[in-house]
Design an enzyme around this catalytic site. Structure first.
Site, PDB file in Angstrom:
ATOM      1  N   GLY A 173      -2.960   1.396  -5.006  1.00 48.17           N
ATOM      2  CA  GLY A 173      -4.368   1.480  -5.360  1.00 48.17           C
ATOM      3  C   GLY A 173      -4.911   0.627  -4.333  1.00 48.17           C
ATOM      4  N   GLY A 174      -4.455  -0.190  -3.412  1.00 50.86           N
ATOM      5  CA  GLY A 174      -4.994  -1.205  -2.452  1.00 50.86           C
ATOM      6  C   GLY A 174      -5.815  -0.462  -1.307  1.00 50.86           C
ATOM      7  N   GLY A 175      -5.653   1.062  -1.152  1.00 52.64           N
ATOM      8  CA  GLY A 175      -5.979   1.701  -0.139  1.00 52.64           C
ATOM      9  C   GLY A 175      -5.095   1.860   1.166  1.00 52.64           C
ATOM     10  N   PRO A 186      -0.440  -4.352  -3.651  1.00 54.08           N
ATOM     11  CA  PRO A 186      -0.517  -3.550  -4.996  1.00 54.08           C
ATOM     12  C   PRO A 186      -0.895  -2.239  -4.829  1.00 54.08           C
ATOM     13  CG  PRO A 186      -1.682  -5.629  -5.255  1.00 54.08           C
ATOM     14  CD  PRO A 186      -1.644  -5.297  -3.540  1.00 54.08           C
ATOM     15  N   GLU A 229       6.150   4.697   2.744  1.00 51.02           N
ATOM     16  CA  GLU A 229       6.926   4.649   1.861  1.00 51.02           C
ATOM     17  C   GLU A 229       8.121   5.655   1.872  1.00 51.02           C
ATOM     18  OE1 GLU A 229       5.715   3.977  -2.360  1.00 51.02           O
ATOM     19  OE2 GLU A 229       3.524   3.703  -1.313  1.00 51.02           O
ATOM     20  N   THR A 240      -2.525   4.244   1.822  1.00 50.29           N
ATOM     21  CA  THR A 240      -2.331   5.670   2.286  1.00 50.29           C
ATOM     22  C   THR A 240      -3.683   6.366   2.835  1.00 50.29           C
ATOM     23  OG1 THR A 240      -0.853   5.946   0.414  1.00 50.29           O
ATOM     24  CG2 THR A 240      -1.587   7.780   1.120  1.00 50.29           C
TER      25      THR A 240
END
Length: 592
Positions: free
Chosen positions: A378-380, A376, A505, A382
């Site tokens: 905001g999972g870290g 999902p 991405e 990047t």
């Protein structure tokens, strides 16, 4: 002056001198200029004595050609010597500021990403342009007048005490009265100037932010809102400018008042002494000329101290940047063999004092394989890439290449192993050729350039452009489509020939047709390289050798597509949603 203010002033001088020392000024040139300035001032001090002799023994018949020649020669020599010394001091000042800007620019390029996270771009630009401009004005312009003024004042006072100490004492008695007004005004000017510099930096930030995102502003009809924000900045600058004008408007008349008061005192008191025979008419004329040589430089000296107050604030901010910790690109050993496993071991990280973004992350990427990072928003994901690029240091755990921690490698050598293609595919203003070759430290031949572009499926569209590889892409590549920008970014990575590839991405913002072309280009790029992919699309994930599923900074699943589909409920939900979206895209394509 209070003890606090005294310490502050001393600290300000020390800070400014420390900044000057860092710029390595040309001591020889400055000393020569100062000596010439001293010589010019000494010559100017002789001129009133000539005038005294002329007045006291004035007789046209006694004037000889030699006397006139000497008198005129003194004027010419003084003008030449003063002009040359002023030029040399200006050149020295310009060189100091050029060295300062050079150091500042080098520093800005070496500062870590975390610095730019915590400091607004516009303010940083203001440090480089406005603050160095303030320092430049002090050194290259005001310092010259200050130095010659100080020499002129001291020399004139010494001669005046020698001529008539009583009149000199009366004249100097006026100066403390002027100081009662000038000192508080100088302190006010410092406060106003500091506020003006802060507002200038803030206004520069607003301009940079709005103009760099002008398309967003226009698409959202946000011109009125941004005009209001800009107008507030302009009004604030005007208010500070008006305060500065008020103080300057008081300083100039005060200086004129002091000069006139001194002139009245000298003429009145001197006239009395002349009538009593204690002073000759020639000495009174010389006194007035020396008075002019004292009062005229006073405005330059007061301007210097006013400008110095401005420079103190600028110096503090420049020193703050120059003293900030920077990246050391050469410290450490070279990467000899990049074709090794990348090991993430108990990796944790948080921005500043905030909540941890990554929590005890552990997995391994085998050399030459593809690992997809899924999860999902905001999972870290990047943030993990940022740690791999060493933009930040982990707060816990390590990242290893083989058995060696990556923090032991020279930063330049480590980053040379990495090719990074992001969703935004950033481009610089310039030609397509310059963008593909960006960061390459050797001469790139046309054959190498075309080969990289062909493998990135970019050569055909580039060839169709009017100027081919010399076509200007515009600021941030705005003249090209998203797919075209992405393929240029891939060509750039191919030309770099990295051993480790990171794709963030890279196809998520493209339409279906562009995605097909970019995916083919990415296959060429990924061949034989250790690859990590942040992916939202199932087509990217299915073929990966390993899938790492991350939720809220933790690893909650790891395996192949089939294994996670069978054992990981959230991944199964992710895959089902992606499959449904793929079918919808196919239906839309069929209708078209």
């Amino acid at each position: 002056m209070t003890q606090h203010e005294s310490k502050e002033t001393k600290g300000s001088w020390r800070l400014f001198l420390r900044l000057l020392k860092r710029t390595k000024p040309s001591v020889g040139l400055i000393v020569t200029a100062v000596l010439m300035s001293l010589a010019g001032t000494l010559i100017s001090l002789i001129i009133p004595l000539f005038t005294k002799k002329l007045v006291d023994g004035f007789d046209v018949s006694s004037l000889s050609f030699g006397q006139i020649a000497v008198f005129g020669g003194c004027f010419i020599l003084q003008a030449v010597v003063s002009g040359v010394s002023m030029y040399m001091l200006n050149v020295s000042g310009q060189r100091v500021v050029a060295n300062l800007r050079d150091q500042l620019w080098r520093k800005l390029l070496r500062l870590p990403v975390s610095y730019y996270d915590n400091n607004r771009t516009g303010e940083t630009i203001s440090r480089m342009t406005n603050d160095t401009g303030v320092v430049k004005q002090l050194i290259a312009e005001n310092f010259t007048g200050f130095l010659t003024g100080i020499i002129s004042v001291i020399g004139s006072v010494v001669v005046l005490f020698y001529m008539d100490w009583q009149m000199t004492a009366v004249m100097l008695g006026v100066i403390p009265i002027a100081a009662l007004f000038m000192v508080p005004l100088g302190r006010q000017m410092y406060l106003v100037s500091k506020g003006l510099q802060t507002e200038t930096a803030s206004f520069t930030t607003t301009l940079t932010q709005v103009l760099s995102e002008i398309r967003l502003v226009k698409s959202m009809n946000a011109e009125p809102r941004e005009y209001e924000a800009g107008e507030k900045g302009i009004s604030s600058l005007f208010r500070f400018g008006r305060k500065e004008a008020k103080i300057q408007a008081m300083i100039a008349p005060l200086m004129f008042f002091v000069m006139m008061m001194l002139l009245v005192v000298i003429v009145g008191y001197g006239g009395m002494r002349v009538s009593s025979g204690a002073l000759t008419a020639g000495e009174l004329v010389a006194f007035i000329l020396y008075l002019i040589q004292i009062v005229m430089p006073m405005s330059q000296i007061s301007t210097f101290f006013t400008q110095f107050k401005k420079t103190v604030g600028a110096t503090e901010r420049i020193i703050h940047i120059l003293d900030a910790p920077e990246e050391d690109h050469q410290k450490g050993r070279q990467v000899d063999k990049a074709e090794q496993a990348i090991r993430i071991e108990n990796l944790s990280f948080g921005y500043g004092d905030g909540e941890p973004v990554l929590r005890e992350l552990t997995f391994e990427v085998a050399p030459g394989t593809v690992s997809a990072i899924v999860g999902p928003s905001g999972g870290g994901k990047t943030t993990l890439f940022s740690l791999l690029e060493r933009y930040y240091e982990p707060t816990g755990g390590t990242i290893k290449l083989g058995s060696d921690g990556i923090d032991g490698f020279a930063l330049a050598s480590w980053r040379r192993q990495i090719g990074y293609v992001s969703q935004e595919s950033p481009l610089i203003a310039g030609t397509i050729r310059e963008n593909i070759c960006y960061g390459i430290d050797h001469e790139v031949t046309q054959e190498e350039l075309v080969r990289a572009a062909e493998m990135a499926y970019a050569h055909i569209f580039i060839s169709e452009l009017p100027n081919g590889y010399d076509t200007e892409v515009g600021e941030r590549g705005i003249k090209l489509s998203g797919g075209q920008r992405q393929r240029i970014a891939i060509a750039r990575a191919l030309l770099r020939d990295p051993k480790i590839l990171m794709l963030d991405e890279a196809t998520s913002s493209l339409d279906s047709r562009s995605e097909v072309v970019v995916q083919e280009a990415l296959k060429n790029l990924m061949a034989g390289r250790t690859t990590l992919v942040i992916a939202h699309r199932l087509s990217t994930v299915v073929d990966a050798d390993q899938i790492v599923f991350m939720e809220k900074g933790r690893l909650t699943g790891k395996g192949t597509h089939e294994e996670l589909l069978a054992n990981h409920p959230m991944y199964k939900e992710f895959a089902t949603q992606q499959l449904r979206l793929t079918e919808q895209d196919a239906d839309v394509s069929g209708l078209q």
